[in-house]
Design a protein around this motif. Structure first.
Motif, PDB file in Angstrom:
ATOM      1  N   SER A  48      24.562  -2.900  86.945  1.00  0.00           N
ATOM      2  CA  SER A  48      25.579  -2.518  87.922  1.00  0.00           C
ATOM      3  C   SER A  48      25.942  -1.065  87.665  1.00  0.00           C
ATOM      4  O   SER A  48      26.509  -0.736  86.618  1.00  0.00           O
ATOM      5  CB  SER A  48      26.806  -3.426  87.751  1.00  0.00           C
ATOM      6  N   CYS A  49      25.592  -0.208  88.595  1.00  0.00           N
ATOM      7  CA  CYS A  49      25.853   1.222  88.412  1.00  0.00           C
ATOM      8  C   CYS A  49      27.345   1.493  88.562  1.00  0.00           C
ATOM      9  O   CYS A  49      27.962   1.025  89.518  1.00  0.00           O
ATOM     10  CB  CYS A  49      25.062   2.034  89.432  1.00  0.00           C
ATOM     11  N   PRO A  50      27.936   2.280  87.646  1.00  0.00           N
ATOM     12  CA  PRO A  50      29.368   2.583  87.777  1.00  0.00           C
ATOM     13  C   PRO A  50      29.698   3.361  89.048  1.00  0.00           C
ATOM     14  O   PRO A  50      30.861   3.409  89.456  1.00  0.00           O
ATOM     15  CB  PRO A  50      29.690   3.412  86.522  1.00  0.00           C
ATOM     16  N   HIS A  51      28.692   3.933  89.699  1.00  0.00           N
ATOM     17  CA  HIS A  51      28.956   4.689  90.934  1.00  0.00           C
ATOM     18  C   HIS A  51      29.370   3.768  92.071  1.00  0.00           C
ATOM     19  O   HIS A  51      30.441   3.936  92.658  1.00  0.00           O
ATOM     20  CB  HIS A  51      27.707   5.508  91.313  1.00  0.00           C
ATOM     21  N   THR A  52      28.546   2.762  92.378  1.00  0.00           N
ATOM     22  CA  THR A  52      28.854   1.877  93.524  1.00  0.00           C
ATOM     23  C   THR A  52      28.798   0.397  93.173  1.00  0.00           C
ATOM     24  O   THR A  52      29.096  -0.443  94.023  1.00  0.00           O
ATOM     25  CB  THR A  52      27.848   2.094  94.673  1.00  0.00           C
ATOM     26  N   GLY A  53      28.376   0.073  91.955  1.00  0.00           N
ATOM     27  CA  GLY A  53      28.197  -1.329  91.599  1.00  0.00           C
ATOM     28  C   GLY A  53      26.834  -1.873  91.978  1.00  0.00           C
ATOM     29  O   GLY A  53      26.534  -3.047  91.768  1.00  0.00           O
ATOM     30  N   SER A  54      26.003  -1.010  92.538  1.00  0.00           N
ATOM     31  CA  SER A  54      24.659  -1.422  92.963  1.00  0.00           C
ATOM     32  C   SER A  54      23.755  -1.653  91.753  1.00  0.00           C
ATOM     33  O   SER A  54      23.950  -1.054  90.697  1.00  0.00           O
ATOM     34  CB  SER A  54      24.096  -0.302  93.847  1.00  0.00           C
ATOM     35  N   PRO A  55      22.711  -2.501  91.880  1.00  0.00           N
ATOM     36  CA  PRO A  55      21.693  -2.590  90.829  1.00  0.00           C
ATOM     37  C   PRO A  55      21.022  -1.221  90.646  1.00  0.00           C
ATOM     38  O   PRO A  55      20.884  -0.456  91.606  1.00  0.00           O
ATOM     39  CB  PRO A  55      20.695  -3.619  91.364  1.00  0.00           C
ATOM     40  N   GLN A  72      17.929   5.466  84.208  1.00  0.00           N
ATOM     41  CA  GLN A  72      18.078   6.123  85.509  1.00  0.00           C
ATOM     42  C   GLN A  72      18.499   5.108  86.563  1.00  0.00           C
ATOM     43  O   GLN A  72      17.939   4.012  86.644  1.00  0.00           O
ATOM     44  CB  GLN A  72      16.745   6.742  85.915  1.00  0.00           C
ATOM     45  N   CYS A  73      19.477   5.484  87.376  1.00  0.00           N
ATOM     46  CA  CYS A  73      19.797   4.673  88.544  1.00  0.00           C
ATOM     47  C   CYS A  73      18.945   5.175  89.701  1.00  0.00           C
ATOM     48  O   CYS A  73      18.985   6.355  90.057  1.00  0.00           O
ATOM     49  CB  CYS A  73      21.279   4.778  88.892  1.00  0.00           C
ATOM     50  N   ALA A  74      18.187   4.283  90.301  1.00  0.00           N
ATOM     51  CA  ALA A  74      17.264   4.675  91.365  1.00  0.00           C
ATOM     52  C   ALA A  74      17.984   4.985  92.682  1.00  0.00           C
ATOM     53  O   ALA A  74      17.407   5.581  93.575  1.00  0.00           O
ATOM     54  CB  ALA A  74      16.234   3.572  91.596  1.00  0.00           C
ATOM     55  N   VAL A  75      19.244   4.608  92.785  1.00  0.00           N
ATOM     56  CA  VAL A  75      19.931   4.762  94.073  1.00  0.00           C
ATOM     57  C   VAL A  75      20.324   6.223  94.330  1.00  0.00           C
ATOM     58  O   VAL A  75      19.948   6.808  95.343  1.00  0.00           O
ATOM     59  CB  VAL A  75      21.161   3.840  94.155  1.00  0.00           C
ATOM     60  N   HIS A  76      21.072   6.826  93.409  1.00  0.00           N
ATOM     61  CA  HIS A  76      21.473   8.237  93.581  1.00  0.00           C
ATOM     62  C   HIS A  76      21.140   9.055  92.343  1.00  0.00           C
ATOM     63  O   HIS A  76      21.753  10.096  92.100  1.00  0.00           O
ATOM     64  CB  HIS A  76      22.967   8.352  93.901  1.00  0.00           C
ATOM     65  N   ASP A  77      20.225   8.563  91.524  1.00  0.00           N
ATOM     66  CA  ASP A  77      19.645   9.349  90.434  1.00  0.00           C
ATOM     67  C   ASP A  77      20.593   9.649  89.275  1.00  0.00           C
ATOM     68  O   ASP A  77      20.411  10.639  88.568  1.00  0.00           O
ATOM     69  CB  ASP A  77      19.063  10.662  90.986  1.00  0.00           C
ATOM     70  N   ALA A  78      21.608   8.854  89.042  1.00  0.00           N
ATOM     71  CA  ALA A  78      22.438   9.040  87.846  1.00  0.00           C
ATOM     72  C   ALA A  78      21.591   8.785  86.602  1.00  0.00           C
ATOM     73  O   ALA A  78      20.669   7.955  86.628  1.00  0.00           O
ATOM     74  CB  ALA A  78      23.631   8.088  87.873  1.00  0.00           C
ATOM     75  N   ARG A  79      21.893   9.501  85.525  1.00  0.00           N
ATOM     76  CA  ARG A  79      21.171   9.318  84.257  1.00  0.00           C
ATOM     77  C   ARG A  79      22.167   8.934  83.168  1.00  0.00           C
ATOM     78  O   ARG A  79      23.272   9.486  83.114  1.00  0.00           O
ATOM     79  CB  ARG A  79      20.457  10.601  83.838  1.00  0.00           C
ATOM     80  N   GLY A  90      24.795  13.088  87.478  1.00  0.00           N
ATOM     81  CA  GLY A  90      24.857  12.258  88.677  1.00  0.00           C
ATOM     82  C   GLY A  90      26.286  12.001  89.100  1.00  0.00           C
ATOM     83  O   GLY A  90      27.230  12.504  88.496  1.00  0.00           O
ATOM     84  N   PRO A  91      26.450  11.186  90.147  1.00  0.00           N
ATOM     85  CA  PRO A  91      27.766  11.030  90.772  1.00  0.00           C
ATOM     86  C   PRO A  91      28.797  10.279  89.931  1.00  0.00           C
ATOM     87  O   PRO A  91      29.975  10.315  90.259  1.00  0.00           O
ATOM     88  CB  PRO A  91      27.455  10.261  92.061  1.00  0.00           C
ATOM     89  N   CYS A  92      28.371   9.591  88.862  1.00  0.00           N
ATOM     90  CA  CYS A  92      29.336   8.880  88.020  1.00  0.00           C
ATOM     91  C   CYS A  92      29.412   9.520  86.633  1.00  0.00           C
ATOM     92  O   CYS A  92      29.649   8.835  85.631  1.00  0.00           O
ATOM     93  CB  CYS A  92      29.010   7.394  87.929  1.00  0.00           C
TER      94      CYS A  92
HETATM   95  S1  FES Z   1      24.572   3.722  92.793  1.00  0.00           S
HETATM   96 FE1  FES Z   1      23.835   4.542  90.922  1.00  0.00          FE
HETATM   97  S2  FES Z   1      24.000   6.671  91.197  1.00  0.00           S
HETATM   98 FE2  FES Z   1      24.830   5.860  93.023  1.00  0.00          FE
END
Ligand code: FES
Length: 114
Positions: A48-55, A72-79, A90-92
């Protein structure tokens, strides 16, 4: 305290470095997570990405960047740092993945029950 262990996978499932996504049930609730192996050590986090909760993974079991040095989060590239889960770009930025308690035994990797 309940010390029930929930099987995640065999240790041989993970290369080093490597990652593995899993879905198990704990106390009747689903737990979506992933394990990372790096430098002989294992780390586990909720998927669960801290940015949106997405996988974090778009490709199953792929949670590491191309160099296999960061998560790496594949959604918005957070590392994220592998051994702490802290987001370093990244965004978070500054937020962290949620750690999951695991136990590594000869016969496998287990989620520690609560
Ligand atoms: S959901 Fe992971 S960087 Fe946005």
């Amino acid at each position: 305290m309940n010390s029930k262990l929930i099987f995640i996978c065999d240790r041989a499932t993970l290369s080093d470095p490597g990652s593995y996504g899993f879905s198990v049930e704990q106390n009747g609730e689903p737990v979506e997570g992933f394990v990372v192996k790096s430098n002989y050590a294992y780390f586990a986090y909720r998927n669960s990405c801290p940015h949106t909760g997405s996988p974090l993974d778009w490709v199953e079991h792929q949670f590491l960047d191309a160099d296999e040095t960061l998560i790496q989060c594949a959604v918005h590239d957070a590392r994220f740092i592998i051994d702490s889960g802290e987001c370093i770009s990244g965004p978070c930025l500054g937020e962290s993945l949620q750690t999951l308690p695991i136990v590594v035994q000869d016969d496998g990797i287990y989620l520690q029950g609560s």
